[in-house]
Design a protein around this motif. Structure first.
Motif, PDB file in Angstrom:
ATOM      1  N   LEU A   1      44.574  73.819  51.900  1.00 23.01           N
ATOM      2  CA  LEU A   1      43.686  74.191  53.001  1.00 23.01           C
ATOM      3  C   LEU A   1      42.236  74.116  52.555  1.00 23.01           C
ATOM      4  CD1 LEU A   1      43.157  75.209  55.826  1.00 23.01           C
ATOM      5  CD2 LEU A   1      43.633  77.522  55.052  1.00 23.01           C
ATOM      6  N   PHE A   2      41.932  74.592  51.333  1.00 24.59           N
ATOM      7  CA  PHE A   2      40.547  74.531  50.856  1.00 24.59           C
ATOM      8  C   PHE A   2      40.088  73.081  50.716  1.00 24.59           C
ATOM      9  CE2 PHE A   2      40.874  79.040  49.462  1.00 24.59           C
ATOM     10  CZ  PHE A   2      39.669  79.467  49.997  1.00 24.59           C
ATOM     11  N   GLY A   3      41.004  72.200  50.255  1.00 29.47           N
ATOM     12  CA  GLY A   3      40.652  70.789  50.136  1.00 29.47           C
ATOM     13  C   GLY A   3      40.327  70.182  51.487  1.00 29.47           C
ATOM     14  N   ILE A  38      30.671  79.386  52.389  1.00 29.95           N
ATOM     15  CA  ILE A  38      31.010  78.705  53.644  1.00 29.95           C
ATOM     16  C   ILE A  38      32.508  78.427  53.712  1.00 29.95           C
ATOM     17  CG2 ILE A  38      30.612  76.642  55.031  1.00 29.95           C
ATOM     18  CD1 ILE A  38      27.829  76.472  53.788  1.00 29.95           C
ATOM     19  N   LEU A  39      33.094  78.003  52.590  1.00 24.74           N
ATOM     20  CA  LEU A  39      34.541  77.764  52.561  1.00 24.74           C
ATOM     21  C   LEU A  39      35.309  79.059  52.817  1.00 24.74           C
ATOM     22  CD1 LEU A  39      34.926  75.282  49.572  1.00 24.74           C
ATOM     23  CD2 LEU A  39      35.490  74.856  51.966  1.00 24.74           C
ATOM     24  N   LEU A  47      42.743  81.376  59.137  1.00 16.97           N
ATOM     25  CA  LEU A  47      43.929  82.213  58.934  1.00 16.97           C
ATOM     26  C   LEU A  47      43.979  83.422  59.863  1.00 16.97           C
ATOM     27  CD1 LEU A  47      44.485  82.310  55.076  1.00 16.97           C
ATOM     28  CD2 LEU A  47      45.495  80.811  56.784  1.00 16.97           C
ATOM     29  N   ALA A  48      42.825  83.898  60.299  1.00 14.27           N
ATOM     30  CA  ALA A  48      42.770  85.172  61.026  1.00 14.27           C
ATOM     31  C   ALA A  48      43.627  85.180  62.277  1.00 14.27           C
ATOM     32  CB  ALA A  48      41.321  85.507  61.376  1.00 14.27           C
ATOM     33  N   GLY A  49      43.728  84.041  62.962  1.00 16.04           N
ATOM     34  CA  GLY A  49      44.457  84.040  64.222  1.00 16.04           C
ATOM     35  C   GLY A  49      45.868  83.490  64.141  1.00 16.04           C
ATOM     36  N   LEU A  50      46.364  83.197  62.948  1.00 12.29           N
ATOM     37  CA  LEU A  50      47.692  82.593  62.839  1.00 12.29           C
ATOM     38  C   LEU A  50      48.806  83.622  62.965  1.00 12.29           C
ATOM     39  CD1 LEU A  50      47.222  79.877  60.065  1.00 12.29           C
ATOM     40  CD2 LEU A  50      47.326  79.577  62.535  1.00 12.29           C
ATOM     41  N   ASP A  51      48.911  84.514  61.991  1.00 11.15           N
ATOM     42  CA  ASP A  51      50.017  85.482  62.015  1.00 11.15           C
ATOM     43  C   ASP A  51      49.832  86.533  63.098  1.00 11.15           C
ATOM     44  OD1 ASP A  51      47.858  86.535  60.702  1.00 11.15           O
ATOM     45  OD2 ASP A  51      48.997  87.534  59.135  1.00 11.15           O
ATOM     46  N   THR A  52      48.586  86.864  63.442  1.00 12.37           N
ATOM     47  CA  THR A  52      48.362  87.904  64.450  1.00 12.37           C
ATOM     48  C   THR A  52      48.767  87.425  65.843  1.00 12.37           C
ATOM     49  OG1 THR A  52      46.056  87.171  64.493  1.00 12.37           O
ATOM     50  CG2 THR A  52      46.561  89.143  63.197  1.00 12.37           C
ATOM     51  N   VAL A  53      48.322  86.232  66.223  1.00 11.72           N
ATOM     52  CA  VAL A  53      48.685  85.712  67.542  1.00 11.72           C
ATOM     53  C   VAL A  53      50.180  85.416  67.598  1.00 11.72           C
ATOM     54  CG1 VAL A  53      48.380  83.802  69.165  1.00 11.72           C
ATOM     55  CG2 VAL A  53      46.390  84.810  68.053  1.00 11.72           C
ATOM     56  N   THR A  54      50.727  84.871  66.512  1.00 18.88           N
ATOM     57  CA  THR A  54      52.167  84.626  66.454  1.00 18.88           C
ATOM     58  C   THR A  54      52.942  85.922  66.653  1.00 18.88           C
ATOM     59  OG1 THR A  54      51.856  82.756  64.955  1.00 18.88           O
ATOM     60  CG2 THR A  54      54.041  83.730  65.033  1.00 18.88           C
TER      61      THR A  54
END
Length: 208
Positions: A1-3, A38-39, A47-54
């Motif tokens: 993801l960082f790449g 910035i990264l 990442l913030a909205g992945l597991d929470t919205v799921t």
């Protein structure tokens, strides 16, 4: 993801737009951010909205699968989907608590907590107090949305509007294709975990 994000930063530098990331990249002098900073911001936002919205989607469908009357109300009146989403976030919010640090000595229920102490604020408990104290666990689609599902103050979730839209559209589109469904096994919650979500949600339905 960082790449991947590092590649996107270079693209954004050469092709800036009218967006938050372009504004951050345009800062200079003492206000300029380092590439790692910035990264880090990009990583957090992705990442913030992945597991929470799921997690919220899972609990939404779980509630609707086990309450046909409620499901039929939402199908008959799509305007109720938005208040339903708010009640899911209040009652089954994916973020049960948030870590903070006290800035001064504070006494809570006779216990003195010194300044600089790490504390965990339980949003799931707070969401059942105040106007909901008499019926803390009941879903109320006519109540004004009042909850801390997205936090509050300067720490309020930046993606709250996007999350609300994702949840509403998921329910609308799911019901447009699969209006009748039911639980076909045990819905297991992932635990221990930093956020609440379902390990599985077995549903069964008849093809249209």
């Amino acid at each position: 993801l960082f790449g991947f994000l590092a590649e996107q930063l270079e693209i954004k530098r050469s092709h800036p737009g009218d967006d938050m990331l372009s504004s951050v990249l345009a800062l200079d002098g003492d206000d300029a951010w380092t590439d790692p900073e910035i990264l880090g911001l990009c990583f957090l936002i992705v990442l913030a909205g992945l597991d929470t919205v799921t997690g919220a989607i899972g609990y939404s469908l779980l509630n609707l699968a086990t309450d046909p009357e409620l499901r039929h109300r939402l199908i008959a009146d799509p305007a109720l989907i938005s208040p339903f989403v708010e009640e899911i976030l209040r009652l089954d919010g994916p973020v049960p608590g948030v870590p903070r640090k006290t800035t001064a000595d504070v006494e809570v229920e006779g216990v003195m907590i010194p300044a600089g102490s790490p504390v965990l604020l339980m949003l799931g408990t707070a969401n059942r107090e105040g106007p909901y104290a008499d019926t803390p666990h009941e879903m109320n689609l006519s109540a004004k949305a009042t909850h801390l599902g997205f936090g509050g103050g300067i720490h309020r979730c930046l993606g709250s509007h996007l999350a609300r839209r994702e949840l509403r559209l998921t329910i609308e589109e799911f019901h447009a294709r699969i209006p009748d469904y039911r639980l076909a096994g045990e819905a297991e919650t992932l635990w221990p975990a930093g956020t609440f979500g379902l390990k599985s949600l077995p549903l069964e339905f008849e093809p249209c």
